[in-house]
Design a protein around this motif. Sequence first.
Motif, PDB file in Angstrom:
ATOM      1  N   ALA A 105       1.089  -1.062  -0.072  1.00 12.47           N
ATOM      2  CA  ALA A 105       0.235   0.037  -0.128  1.00 12.47           C
ATOM      3  C   ALA A 105       1.363   1.235  -0.183  1.00 12.47           C
ATOM      4  N   ASN A 106       2.054   1.093   1.329  1.00 14.12           N
ATOM      5  CA  ASN A 106       2.259   2.589   1.532  1.00 14.12           C
ATOM      6  C   ASN A 106       3.839   2.658  -0.188  1.00 14.12           C
ATOM      7  N   ASN A 107       4.292   2.000  -0.476  1.00 13.97           N
ATOM      8  CA  ASN A 107       4.962   2.053  -1.809  1.00 13.97           C
ATOM      9  C   ASN A 107       4.570   2.639  -2.689  1.00 13.97           C
ATOM     10  N   ALA A 108       2.903   1.587  -3.309  1.00 16.29           N
ATOM     11  CA  ALA A 108       2.294   2.373  -4.916  1.00 16.29           C
ATOM     12  C   ALA A 108       2.001   3.696  -4.781  1.00 16.29           C
ATOM     13  N   ALA A 109       1.159   3.477  -3.196  1.00 15.82           N
ATOM     14  CA  ALA A 109       0.472   4.639  -3.245  1.00 15.82           C
ATOM     15  C   ALA A 109       1.486   5.888  -3.018  1.00 15.82           C
ATOM     16  N   SER A 110       2.761   5.811  -2.844  1.00 11.81           N
ATOM     17  CA  SER A 110       3.856   7.274  -2.663  1.00 11.81           C
ATOM     18  C   SER A 110       4.163   7.370  -3.901  1.00 11.81           C
ATOM     19  N   TRP A 111       5.232   6.354  -4.591  1.00 13.15           N
ATOM     20  CA  TRP A 111       5.138   6.412  -6.128  1.00 13.15           C
ATOM     21  C   TRP A 111       4.011   7.705  -6.889  1.00 13.15           C
ATOM     22  N   GLN A 112       2.736   6.737  -6.468  1.00 11.42           N
ATOM     23  CA  GLN A 112       2.099   7.511  -8.120  1.00 11.42           C
ATOM     24  C   GLN A 112       1.670   8.895  -7.264  1.00 11.42           C
ATOM     25  N   TRP A 113       2.869   9.343  -5.734  1.00 12.63           N
ATOM     26  CA  TRP A 113       2.074  10.645  -5.371  1.00 12.63           C
ATOM     27  C   TRP A 113       2.934  11.147  -6.510  1.00 12.63           C
ATOM     28  N   VAL A 114       4.502  10.678  -5.676  1.00  9.83           N
ATOM     29  CA  VAL A 114       5.175  11.471  -6.711  1.00  9.83           C
ATOM     30  C   VAL A 114       5.296  11.520  -7.947  1.00  9.83           C
ATOM     31  N   ALA A 115       4.540  10.862  -8.752  1.00 10.56           N
ATOM     32  CA  ALA A 115       4.514  10.858 -10.310  1.00 10.56           C
ATOM     33  C   ALA A 115       3.829  11.504 -10.582  1.00 10.56           C
ATOM     34  N   GLY A 116       2.757  11.826  -9.692  1.00  9.07           N
ATOM     35  CA  GLY A 116       1.705  12.893 -10.029  1.00  9.07           C
ATOM     36  C   GLY A 116       0.212  12.076 -10.598  1.00  9.07           C
ATOM     37  N   SER A 117       0.338  10.735 -10.578  1.00  7.05           N
ATOM     38  CA  SER A 117      -0.222   9.590 -11.497  1.00  7.05           C
ATOM     39  C   SER A 117      -1.223   9.273 -10.472  1.00  7.05           C
ATOM     40  N   GLY A 118      -1.122   9.520  -9.645  1.00  8.70           N
ATOM     41  CA  GLY A 118      -1.805   8.415  -7.803  1.00  8.70           C
ATOM     42  C   GLY A 118      -3.228  10.186  -7.751  1.00  8.70           C
ATOM     43  N   ALA A 119      -4.000   9.791  -6.435  1.00  8.64           N
ATOM     44  CA  ALA A 119      -4.915  10.021  -5.907  1.00  8.64           C
ATOM     45  C   ALA A 119      -5.016  11.455  -5.772  1.00  8.64           C
ATOM     46  N   ASP A 120      -4.183  11.462  -4.782  1.00 11.06           N
ATOM     47  CA  ASP A 120      -4.540  12.949  -4.244  1.00 11.06           C
ATOM     48  C   ASP A 120      -2.183  12.916  -4.282  1.00 11.06           C
ATOM     49  N   ALA A 121      -2.552  14.106  -5.573  1.00 15.55           N
ATOM     50  CA  ALA A 121      -0.692  13.783  -6.482  1.00 15.55           C
ATOM     51  C   ALA A 121       0.213  15.193  -6.205  1.00 15.55           C
ATOM     52  N   SER A 122       1.566  14.684  -6.278  1.00 12.41           N
ATOM     53  CA  SER A 122       1.488  16.338  -6.140  1.00 12.41           C
ATOM     54  C   SER A 122       2.033  16.078  -7.849  1.00 12.41           C
ATOM     55  N   PRO A 123       1.239  17.890  -7.722  1.00 13.28           N
ATOM     56  CA  PRO A 123       1.330  17.552  -9.033  1.00 13.28           C
ATOM     57  C   PRO A 123       2.401  17.396  -9.881  1.00 13.28           C
ATOM     58  N   TYR A 124       2.828  16.708 -11.165  1.00 14.93           N
ATOM     59  CA  TYR A 124       3.773  16.679 -12.212  1.00 14.93           C
ATOM     60  C   TYR A 124       4.321  18.036 -12.850  1.00 14.93           C
TER      61      TYR A 124
END
Length: 483
Positions: A384-403
């Motif tokens: 959970a934490n790894n996938a969600a965090s990678w997607q957060w950084v990528a910008g492709s996640g749910a509540d993500a850092s903008p690309y």
Amino acid sequence: MTKPALHWFRNDLRLADNPALAAAAEAGPVLCLYILDTGPERRPLGGASRWWLSRSLETLGEALARKGGRLMLMQGDPAVLLPRIVTEAGIRLVTWNRRYEASEIALDRELKEELSGQGIDVRSFNSHLLNEPWQVTTTTGQPIKVFTPYWRAARQKGEPAAPLPAPERIPALPLPDSVDALTVPLSDLGLEPRKPDWAGGMRAAWAPGEAGAVMRLDDFIGSGLAGYVGDRDRPDRAGTSRLSPHLHFGEIGPCQIWHALHHASAAGEAAGSEQDAEKFLSEIGWREFSHHLLFHTPDLATRNYDSRFDAFPWQPDDAALARWQRGRTGIPLVDAGMRELWTTGWMHNRVRMVVASFLIKHLLQDWRAGETWFWDTLVDADAANNAASWQWVAGSGADASPYFRIFNPVTQGETHDPRGTYVRRWVPELAGLSDKDIHQPWKASERSLREAGVRIGETYPAPLVDLAFGRQRALDAFAAMRN
Ligand SMILES: Cc1cc2nc3c(=O)[nH]c(=O)nc-3n(C[C@H](O)[C@H](O)[C@H](O)COP(=O)(O)OP(=O)(O)OC[C@H]3O[C@@H](n4cnc5c(N)ncnc54)[C@H](O)[C@@H]3O)c2cc1C
């Protein structure tokens, strides 16, 4: 009347606050079982996780023995092993604590159905989260996609249940030879690296197991928590709890953390302010939120949450990926992080964000390549934490850092490691550089480099990519995707 029970340990490798184990111990003598799951649906554990698991199982076995119990180890597909053991050992009650990955849920569901159909009492519990993924919803009962409202709704659920003490006694269930024959000694699971033994740095850094987890929590609440709000972003300081692998393996649970923190605060024994405690709890909240996301998006580790990223023009480059993995990118903060990871199996959160951003944005490598490397090398590797965090950084996640928000590893270093202490520790070939040069040695004068014994391209690599060029290329790629 006693009921022969089986407790199936998974990510709950502790005796205290383990509701499923407590239920088994209350019912009768217990077969305490851990199965190294090699079933077809399981993602194999990474190397660092295997090392941690080995040490954790060893300490769990010792703790159980002190209570009159015995930890039985097996390897194989639980879908095959468990029904067979239950029948042959005359088990009447099976207990476990719930998990949240799709394949695990499917397996547990299948086993519950099969065993219940045979008249076995099967009981499952929550030990891993403050709130299970389906318990926190919008007012209309939907999953929540953004952290702040998620955490607000979770906090409104009130206090988590008070942690249970460890059972007084956990008497071992005598086993028939046919079941005993299925068990293997820990060394036969082959979890620890042998040739070569690369785990020395991890042995020096960690004390896996429940006692190690409790000690770390007590230390953190008693002293480390002070200044957490600021220090948690400083890789040059011991400013975070380092509880993540203990939490991942369930050597300690979030309800225990929550109550320990509240108890210490109420008694005036917690180091740190109310804001420090709140911030720390909100990080536990991110862990909860990540599990919520994984439960509602089972392919979080393999598929872009935001499907627009399916069209992203990644530029796969094995040589660049290998330099990132080995900490040879020529960007000091990135290399320091990747070497900390390789040596200790852990990396500071701020640096995780920086190395992930560098891989995805400056090098245009697919976030899944980074997720896979972390999966293999982190002692806290967590679906959970790894996938969600990678997607957060990528910008492709749910509540993500903008690309388009691209970390500059030089300014990140100057802000969060201002004296270069962290870089000097993990990239010792740069140690002689001044604080001003340490985060961008390629800009140092000839004389400074000579005095520090640094030769760019020889003793330390030249930057793998020009940072301004890499940033612009990433922005162009993002624009191309959007068009
Ligand atoms: C690219 C990337 C990959 C990551 N992969 C993992 C992973 O595989 N496993 C993992 O546990 N964490 C992962 N994290 C989150 C975070 O970096 C670690 O949880 C944290 O560094 C662990 O250190 P700590 O225990 O000292 O944290 P503390 O600051 O003391 O936080 C306490 C606990 O809160 C949880 N937590 C903190 N930050 C986060 C977060 N951003 N997301 C989810 N939970 C969090 C962890 O369980 C942690 O132990 C990742 C972050 C990034 C940017």
